[in-house]
Scaffold this motif. Structure first.
Motif, PDB file in Angstrom:
ATOM      1  N   ARG A   1       0.828  -1.165   0.045  1.00 18.76           N
ATOM      2  CA  ARG A   1      -0.153   0.088  -0.036  1.00 18.76           C
ATOM      3  C   ARG A   1       0.800   1.271   0.042  1.00 18.76           C
ATOM      4  NH1 ARG A   1      -3.995  -0.576   4.957  1.00 18.76           N
ATOM      5  NH2 ARG A   1      -5.084   1.330   4.189  1.00 18.76           N
ATOM      6  N   LEU A   2       1.893   1.120   0.830  1.00 18.84           N
ATOM      7  CA  LEU A   2       2.647   2.298   0.884  1.00 18.84           C
ATOM      8  C   LEU A   2       3.571   2.502  -0.435  1.00 18.84           C
ATOM      9  CD1 LEU A   2       4.523   1.863   4.247  1.00 18.84           C
ATOM     10  CD2 LEU A   2       2.702   3.257   3.732  1.00 18.84           C
ATOM     11  N   LYS A   3       3.886   1.723  -1.348  1.00 15.61           N
ATOM     12  CA  LYS A   3       4.689   1.547  -2.433  1.00 15.61           C
ATOM     13  C   LYS A   3       3.613   2.098  -3.440  1.00 15.61           C
ATOM     14  CE  LYS A   3       6.463  -1.281  -5.915  1.00 15.61           C
ATOM     15  NZ  LYS A   3       7.531  -2.620  -6.208  1.00 15.61           N
ATOM     16  N   VAL A   4       2.126   1.713  -3.494  1.00 13.69           N
ATOM     17  CA  VAL A   4       1.264   2.464  -4.303  1.00 13.69           C
ATOM     18  C   VAL A   4       1.133   3.746  -4.292  1.00 13.69           C
ATOM     19  CG1 VAL A   4      -1.127   2.360  -5.230  1.00 13.69           C
ATOM     20  CG2 VAL A   4       0.187   0.050  -4.762  1.00 13.69           C
ATOM     21  N   LEU A   5       1.014   4.078  -2.910  1.00 13.34           N
ATOM     22  CA  LEU A   5       0.609   5.489  -2.766  1.00 13.34           C
ATOM     23  C   LEU A   5       2.163   6.633  -3.009  1.00 13.34           C
ATOM     24  CD1 LEU A   5      -0.882   5.070   0.862  1.00 13.34           C
ATOM     25  CD2 LEU A   5      -1.742   6.505  -1.047  1.00 13.34           C
ATOM     26  N   LEU A   6       3.333   6.131  -2.707  1.00 10.05           N
ATOM     27  CA  LEU A   6       4.505   6.580  -3.004  1.00 10.05           C
ATOM     28  C   LEU A   6       4.443   6.826  -4.605  1.00 10.05           C
ATOM     29  CD1 LEU A   6       6.831   7.852  -1.887  1.00 10.05           C
ATOM     30  CD2 LEU A   6       8.225   5.942  -2.475  1.00 10.05           C
ATOM     31  N   THR A   7       3.965   6.016  -5.444  1.00  4.77           N
ATOM     32  CA  THR A   7       3.765   6.150  -6.914  1.00  4.77           C
ATOM     33  C   THR A   7       3.037   7.142  -7.124  1.00  4.77           C
ATOM     34  OG1 THR A   7       3.953   3.774  -7.228  1.00  4.77           O
ATOM     35  CG2 THR A   7       3.042   4.778  -8.973  1.00  4.77           C
ATOM     36  N   LEU A   8       2.160   7.615  -6.182  1.00  8.40           N
ATOM     37  CA  LEU A   8       1.437   8.752  -6.670  1.00  8.40           C
ATOM     38  C   LEU A   8       1.737   9.933  -5.991  1.00  8.40           C
ATOM     39  CD1 LEU A   8      -2.183   6.996  -6.192  1.00  8.40           C
ATOM     40  CD2 LEU A   8      -1.043   7.398  -8.236  1.00  8.40           C
ATOM     41  N   SER A   9       3.145  10.297  -5.876  1.00  2.31           N
ATOM     42  CA  SER A   9       3.753  11.601  -5.141  1.00  2.31           C
ATOM     43  C   SER A   9       3.406  12.641  -5.811  1.00  2.31           C
ATOM     44  CB  SER A   9       5.320  11.038  -5.021  1.00  2.31           C
ATOM     45  OG  SER A   9       5.711  11.036  -6.391  1.00  2.31           O
ATOM     46  N   GLY A  10       3.184  12.586  -7.309  1.00  3.01           N
ATOM     47  CA  GLY A  10       2.818  13.691  -7.780  1.00  3.01           C
ATOM     48  C   GLY A  10       1.376  14.195  -7.943  1.00  3.01           C
ATOM     49  N   LYS A  11       0.520  13.603  -6.963  1.00  7.17           N
ATOM     50  CA  LYS A  11      -1.033  13.800  -6.821  1.00  7.17           C
ATOM     51  C   LYS A  11      -1.339  14.092  -5.350  1.00  7.17           C
ATOM     52  CE  LYS A  11      -1.549  12.474 -11.100  1.00  7.17           C
ATOM     53  NZ  LYS A  11      -2.214  13.450 -12.086  1.00  7.17           N
TER      54      LYS A  11
ATOM     55  N   ALA B   1      12.081   6.161   3.403  1.00 10.48           N
ATOM     56  CA  ALA B   1      13.090   7.458   3.327  1.00 10.48           C
ATOM     57  C   ALA B   1      12.612   8.544   2.568  1.00 10.48           C
ATOM     58  CB  ALA B   1      14.581   7.021   2.814  1.00 10.48           C
ATOM     59  N   GLU B   2      12.053   8.180   1.305  1.00 13.58           N
ATOM     60  CA  GLU B   2      11.634   9.140   0.468  1.00 13.58           C
ATOM     61  C   GLU B   2      10.108  10.031   1.118  1.00 13.58           C
ATOM     62  OE1 GLU B   2       9.510   9.958  -3.918  1.00 13.58           O
ATOM     63  OE2 GLU B   2      10.463   7.766  -3.513  1.00 13.58           O
ATOM     64  N   ALA B   3       9.418   9.085   1.832  1.00 15.54           N
ATOM     65  CA  ALA B   3       8.157   9.724   2.491  1.00 15.54           C
ATOM     66  C   ALA B   3       8.769  10.609   3.397  1.00 15.54           C
ATOM     67  CB  ALA B   3       7.576   8.548   3.053  1.00 15.54           C
ATOM     68  N   ALA B   4       9.730  10.341   4.333  1.00 15.58           N
ATOM     69  CA  ALA B   4      10.120  11.170   5.221  1.00 15.58           C
ATOM     70  C   ALA B   4      10.739  12.511   4.541  1.00 15.58           C
ATOM     71  CB  ALA B   4      11.346  10.492   6.010  1.00 15.58           C
ATOM     72  N   LEU B   5      11.452  12.393   3.526  1.00 13.66           N
ATOM     73  CA  LEU B   5      11.975  13.427   2.768  1.00 13.66           C
ATOM     74  C   LEU B   5      10.871  14.516   2.387  1.00 13.66           C
ATOM     75  CD1 LEU B   5      14.797  12.182   0.664  1.00 13.66           C
ATOM     76  CD2 LEU B   5      15.092  13.492   2.626  1.00 13.66           C
ATOM     77  N   ARG B   6       9.852  13.970   2.045  1.00 14.85           N
ATOM     78  CA  ARG B   6       8.639  14.620   1.493  1.00 14.85           C
ATOM     79  C   ARG B   6       7.512  15.298   2.431  1.00 14.85           C
ATOM     80  NH1 ARG B   6       8.212  14.340  -4.108  1.00 14.85           N
ATOM     81  NH2 ARG B   6       9.442  12.359  -4.991  1.00 14.85           N
ATOM     82  N   GLY B   7       7.893  14.968   3.911  1.00 17.72           N
ATOM     83  CA  GLY B   7       7.253  15.532   4.963  1.00 17.72           C
ATOM     84  C   GLY B   7       6.164  14.590   5.303  1.00 17.72           C
ATOM     85  N   TRP B   8       5.846  13.420   4.434  1.00 14.44           N
ATOM     86  CA  TRP B   8       4.587  12.887   4.964  1.00 14.44           C
ATOM     87  C   TRP B   8       4.734  12.073   6.101  1.00 14.44           C
ATOM     88  CZ3 TRP B   8       3.834   9.533  -0.331  1.00 14.44           C
ATOM     89  CH2 TRP B   8       3.445  10.377  -1.426  1.00 14.44           C
ATOM     90  N   ILE B   9       5.866  11.477   6.755  1.00  9.24           N
ATOM     91  CA  ILE B   9       5.956  11.007   7.969  1.00  9.24           C
ATOM     92  C   ILE B   9       6.822  11.617   8.774  1.00  9.24           C
ATOM     93  CG2 ILE B   9       4.879   8.552   7.122  1.00  9.24           C
ATOM     94  CD1 ILE B   9       8.141   7.834   6.993  1.00  9.24           C
ATOM     95  N   ALA B  10       6.684  11.640  10.179  1.00  8.66           N
ATOM     96  CA  ALA B  10       7.540  12.391  11.010  1.00  8.66           C
ATOM     97  C   ALA B  10       8.605  11.214  11.448  1.00  8.66           C
ATOM     98  CB  ALA B  10       6.791  12.825  12.356  1.00  8.66           C
ATOM     99  N   SER B  11       9.590  11.166  10.568  1.00 13.72           N
ATOM    100  CA  SER B  11      10.655   9.976  10.608  1.00 13.72           C
ATOM    101  C   SER B  11      11.875  10.365  10.218  1.00 13.72           C
ATOM    102  CB  SER B  11      10.084   8.708  10.215  1.00 13.72           C
ATOM    103  OG  SER B  11      10.863   7.565  10.876  1.00 13.72           O
ATOM    104  N   ASP B  12      12.862   9.862  10.475  1.00 12.72           N
ATOM    105  CA  ASP B  12      14.382  10.120  10.049  1.00 12.72           C
ATOM    106  C   ASP B  12      14.646   9.662   8.623  1.00 12.72           C
ATOM    107  OD1 ASP B  12      17.031  10.671   9.746  1.00 12.72           O
ATOM    108  OD2 ASP B  12      17.543  10.123  11.636  1.00 12.72           O
TER     109      ASP B  12
END
Length: 493
Positions: free
Chosen positions: A195-205, A349-360
């Motif tokens: 599910r996380l992989k699919v959502l990250l695919t939609l990073s432009g949305k 890691a990419e989600a954290a860079l994009r500010g989607w999750i509060a993680s390192d």
């Protein structure tokens, strides 16, 4: 993960005929209308978790061909295949049987595999038959309409959420499971990570309120089980038995015109990445000169933009590395990952860079690298010393690898995507190619005017048998008649 032997056999079903019921005599005993879903699950999983061939590796600048022009290498492919719908028919049957025996576990796995194949299909083409697909037998829908790509993604995400919920507190015995040996908790981790992989695919949305990509991602990360170690890898372990060997074992392509891409080899050399020694062989000349296997200068690739005859001459002179022989000569080389812990960490890691999750982001990035080294330490026979724990730590301090040396978002994203790319060698199919289309990293060598295609042309069969629906889908997406490989599908807009 335990090694599970894969059996494919004909299942003999005994049918008892009553003399007084003549209608039974006309039934074909080999056309069984009911079967336990476990018998379907084994083959469905075995097929889904196979290595997907080398096409993606040519397109993603890992391989070059020297005995002819490879369409993937030169970005001139055309039509794709709807072959995945054949796999989906088997999954539809598994769902029917799961409903018949009222098994939530098999329903959940059917939803996961449906999502996996529809995800692959929509990334390949764009709009595809989804809601009307696979209804020929029950509803006599033989020319299904095409759903928009957004509708397909929404459906995939809904099915994955349903699959996760069906496995909550589920204590069923999942017989026929060759991936997790019947462990529903590990399937939940794979499903949620997917599910996380699919959502990250939609990073432009992220601006689409209906999709709510970032918040949905964070909710899964914070509240659902996901892959946490290599023990959770969604992988198929191969064994030396007929029908169960490594997908590329004895493949003739590895012994003929297939060589390493110079851009891939150079990236590994520049970072002093010891996985180079695992992926390919030293050149013929380097071997004859006595260069050691762990000498980075002993490796070289062919130019992916040069005419194949030119690269063939270089290979004939002994100056191009081939793919490591272990991939085609070892029947039980490393497992193939549909989704690994390493990839999951790079997703985080990419989600954290994009500010989607509060993680390192740095922690997840380094976890991903370490997990990749650990994977090869476990499975690359004879190469473990190159990728042990200390090697991973040393590697992370290399200038082009050290996360602390990247100070901007783009620099950090490039680091993450490059390392994610390295883990894709004969792993995870076309994931690396689609990642590059989405992020631009790592940069792929390309000739002027030959940008990486963004999709495949619809199959000829659709033009012949489903003319109106495929034509409407093309017009809706790209304009009338614009079924071309460089049209931009919705997910990349």
């Amino acid at each position: 993960m335990k090694q599970i032997k894969v059996f494919f056999m004909f299942i003999g079903i005994a049918t008892i005929f009553g003399c007084s019921d003549l209608s039974d005599i006309n039934e074909n005993p080999n056309n069984v209308s009911q079967t336990h879903p476990q018998l379907l699950l084994t083959e469905i999983a075995f097929r889904a978790f196979q290595v997907e061939g080398t096409g993606a590796m040519y397109a993603s600048r890992m391989l070059v061909q020297t005995d002819g022009e490879n369409n993937y290498q030169y970005y001139n492919w055309n039509r794709g295949s709807f072959g995945d719908y054949n796999r989906l028919r088997d999954i539809t049957k598994m769902m029917e049987e799961a409903e018949r025996i009222e098994s939530n576990a098999y329903k959940a796995l059917a939803k996961f595999f449906r999502s996996y194949y529809f995800y692959d299909l929509t990334l390949t083409f764009g709009d595809i038959p989804y809601s009307d697909a696979l209804k020929g037998e029950d509803e006599e829908i033989y020319t299904p309409s095409y759903d928009t790509q957004k509708e397909v993604f929404v459906g995939i995400l809904n099915e994955l959420e349903e699959a996760n919920n069906l496995l909550k507190d589920n204590n069923e015995i999942i017989a026929g499971d060759i991936i997790y040996n019947g462990n529903a908790a590990q399937w939940r981790k794979l499903i949620n990570s997917f599910r996380l992989k699919v959502l990250l695919t939609l990073s432009g949305k992220t601006s689409d309120a209906e999709l709510n990509v970032g918040n949905t991602f964070a909710s899964i990360f914070n509240n659902q089980p996901i892959i946490e170690s290599n023990d959770d890898n969604g992988q198929l372990v191969f064994i030396d038995q007929d029908g169960s060997r490594y997908t590329e074992f004895n493949s003739s392509g590895y012994g003929s015109g297939m060589y390493m891409d110079s851009t891939f080899v150079r990236r590994l050399q520049d970072r002093k990445d010891p996985r180079l020694f695992i992926f390919c062989t030293t050149t013929k000349n380097a071997k004859e000169a006595g260069l050691a296997e762990d000498d980075f200068n002993a490796y070289e690739g062919g130019n992916p933009l040069a005419p194949y005859a030119e690269v063939n001459d270089k290979a004939a002179q002994g100056d191009v590395s081939k793919v490591n022989l272990r991939y085609s000569t070892d029947p039980t080389t490393e497992p193939h990952n549909l989704l690994s812990y390493s990839e999951t960490e790079f997703i985080l890691a990419e989600a954290a860079l994009r500010g989607w999750i509060a993680s390192d982001a740095k922690m997840h990035y380094e976890n991903g690298v370490k997990a990749s080294f650990e994977f090869y330490n476990d499975y690359a026979k004879g190469y473990g010393s190159y990728v042990d724990t200390q090697s991973a730590e040393s590697y992370l301090s290399e200038p082009l690898v050290n996360f602390d040396n990247a100070t901007t978002f783009e620099e950090q994203l490039e680091l993450v995507m490059t390392q994610k790319y390295f883990t894709s060698f004969l792993q995870s199919g076309w994931r690396m190619y689609f990642d590059q289309l989405r992020t631009g990293y790592p940069e792929f060598a390309q000739a002027a005017g030959a940008t990486p295609p963004t999709r495949w042309i619809y199959p000829q069969g659709e033009y012949l048998q489903n003319t109106q629906n495929v034509s409407e889908a093309i017009t809706r997406q790209f304009g009338e008649g614009n079924d071309k490989i460089r049209e931009t599908p919705w997910w990349l807009q």
